[in-house]
Design an enzyme around this catalytic site. Structure first.
Site, PDB file in Angstrom:
ATOM      1  N   ALA A 150     127.058 133.971  34.685  1.00  0.00           N
ATOM      2  CA  ALA A 150     125.756 134.465  35.083  1.00  0.00           C
ATOM      3  C   ALA A 150     125.518 133.192  36.165  1.00  0.00           C
ATOM      4  O   ALA A 150     125.006 133.213  37.408  1.00  0.00           O
ATOM      5  CB  ALA A 150     124.865 134.903  34.172  1.00  0.00           C
TER       6      ALA A 150
ATOM      7  N   TYR B  93     127.564 131.441  31.448  1.00  0.00           N
ATOM      8  CA  TYR B  93     128.439 130.413  32.297  1.00  0.00           C
ATOM      9  C   TYR B  93     128.725 131.234  33.650  1.00  0.00           C
ATOM     10  O   TYR B  93     128.464 130.980  34.960  1.00  0.00           O
ATOM     11  CB  TYR B  93     129.610 129.945  31.788  1.00  0.00           C
ATOM     12  CG  TYR B  93     130.654 129.068  32.858  1.00  0.00           C
ATOM     13  CD1 TYR B  93     130.064 127.570  33.151  1.00  0.00           C
ATOM     14  CD2 TYR B  93     131.684 129.551  33.396  1.00  0.00           C
ATOM     15  CE1 TYR B  93     130.889 126.926  34.004  1.00  0.00           C
ATOM     16  CE2 TYR B  93     132.457 128.864  34.267  1.00  0.00           C
ATOM     17  CZ  TYR B  93     132.339 127.436  34.425  1.00  0.00           C
ATOM     18  OH  TYR B  93     132.929 126.821  35.488  1.00  0.00           O
TER      19      TYR B  93
ATOM     20  N   LYS C 165     127.397 130.923  37.647  1.00  0.00           N
ATOM     21  CA  LYS C 165     128.130 130.887  38.778  1.00  0.00           C
ATOM     22  C   LYS C 165     128.298 132.009  39.759  1.00  0.00           C
ATOM     23  O   LYS C 165     128.317 131.900  40.978  1.00  0.00           O
ATOM     24  CB  LYS C 165     129.646 130.767  38.370  1.00  0.00           C
ATOM     25  CG  LYS C 165     130.083 129.408  37.423  1.00  0.00           C
ATOM     26  CD  LYS C 165     129.730 128.276  38.374  1.00  0.00           C
ATOM     27  CE  LYS C 165     129.977 126.877  37.735  1.00  0.00           C
ATOM     28  NZ  LYS C 165     129.925 125.700  38.458  1.00  0.00           N
TER      29      LYS C 165
ATOM     30  N   SER D 294     133.362 129.308  40.026  1.00  0.00           N
ATOM     31  CA  SER D 294     134.527 129.420  39.192  1.00  0.00           C
ATOM     32  C   SER D 294     134.883 131.173  39.364  1.00  0.00           C
ATOM     33  O   SER D 294     134.026 131.652  39.734  1.00  0.00           O
ATOM     34  CB  SER D 294     133.934 129.121  37.901  1.00  0.00           C
ATOM     35  OG  SER D 294     134.874 129.604  36.890  1.00  0.00           O
TER      36      SER D 294
END
Length: 250
Positions: free
Chosen positions: A155, A153, A157, A140
């Site tokens: 961290a 989230y 990705k 992402s």
């Protein structure tokens, strides 16, 4: 067809991006393993694949953060078809809000699904993957530029992209390619359930929101022989979201 007889494992395949990826590979003649946690949707995806001619497919309820469940699902695919040609690490969850308000359990669960899951699937799939195989990790734009409400989230990705680069080096001698697809806004429940999107704090231009089908085409490209020279790469396909997040111009 581009993937006749190839064995493809897709995590998070009961809805959204994963569902479209499974359907797309099936249309190319692949044998598809559908991993997810929603049995009703999983059976629906299996039926959808079979209706379009993919007789060789099956759904297995699999928590990707559970090593035993992952090992069993991969072993079933290898025993049934003799190998694994493509692994698509798509399953992910997102918790939003201030870090100080986040529970330790929610942080751990985010890392378990988004980062430990790809580790477990790769660990157990790699012994069954022949030269020419491919791993595609779904990342992402939050790995690079994010907002103030998505720390866990983001961290996870960021870690997934580092994992992609390192695993590509490890797999180079085995002629197995490992790449990631860095996405922006995609028309999925995760996007529309984001509190910032629901409240209107984060504004979206409809022209910048990709469809799951468009993402599936890119996954197919990274998994196929068309991208043979590409490994250890992160392909950004964000509809312009990265510079927007980077400028904090929501």
């Amino acid at each position: 067809m581009e993937m006749p007889g190839k064995v493809v494992i897709v995590s998070g395949a009961t809805s959204g991006i994963g569902r479209e990826v499974a359907l797309r590979f099936a249309r190319e003649g692949a044998r598809v393993v559908i991993l997810g946690l929603d049995d009703t949707r999983g059976q629906e995806v299996q039926t959808a694949l079979q209706l379009q001619g993919a007789a060789d497919c099956f759904y297995r309820r699999t928590d990707v953060s559970d090593g035993g469940a992952v090992q069993a699902a991969v072993a079933e695919a290898a025993a049934r078809w003799g190998r694994v040609d493509v692994l698509v690490n798509n399953a992910a969850i997102m918790h939003t809000g201030a870090l100080a308000d986040m529970s330790e359990a929610d942080w751990d669960k985010t890392m378990a699904v988004n980062l430990k899951g790809p580790f477990l699937l790769a660990k157990h799939a790699l012994p069954a993957m022949p030269p020419g195989s491919s791993i595609v990790n779904i990342s992402s734009v939050h790995a690079i530029a994010t907002d103030a409400h998505s720390t866990a989230y983001s961290a996870s990705k960021g870690g997934l992209e580092a994992f992609t680069r390192a695993l590509a080096l490890e797999c180079h001698a085995r002629k197995i390619r490992v790449n990631a697809l860095r996405l922006g806004a995609v028309d999925t429940p995760m996007l529309w359930n984001n509190p910032d999107v629901r409240s209107g704090e984060e504004k979206l231009d409809p022209s910048e929101v990709a469809s799951s089908g468009e993402v599936a085409e890119l996954v197919l490209f990274l998994a196929s022989a068309r991208s043979q020279p590409v490994t250890g790469a992160v392909l950004t396909a964000d509809g312009g979201r990265l510079p927007i997040l980077g400028s904090h111009a929501h």
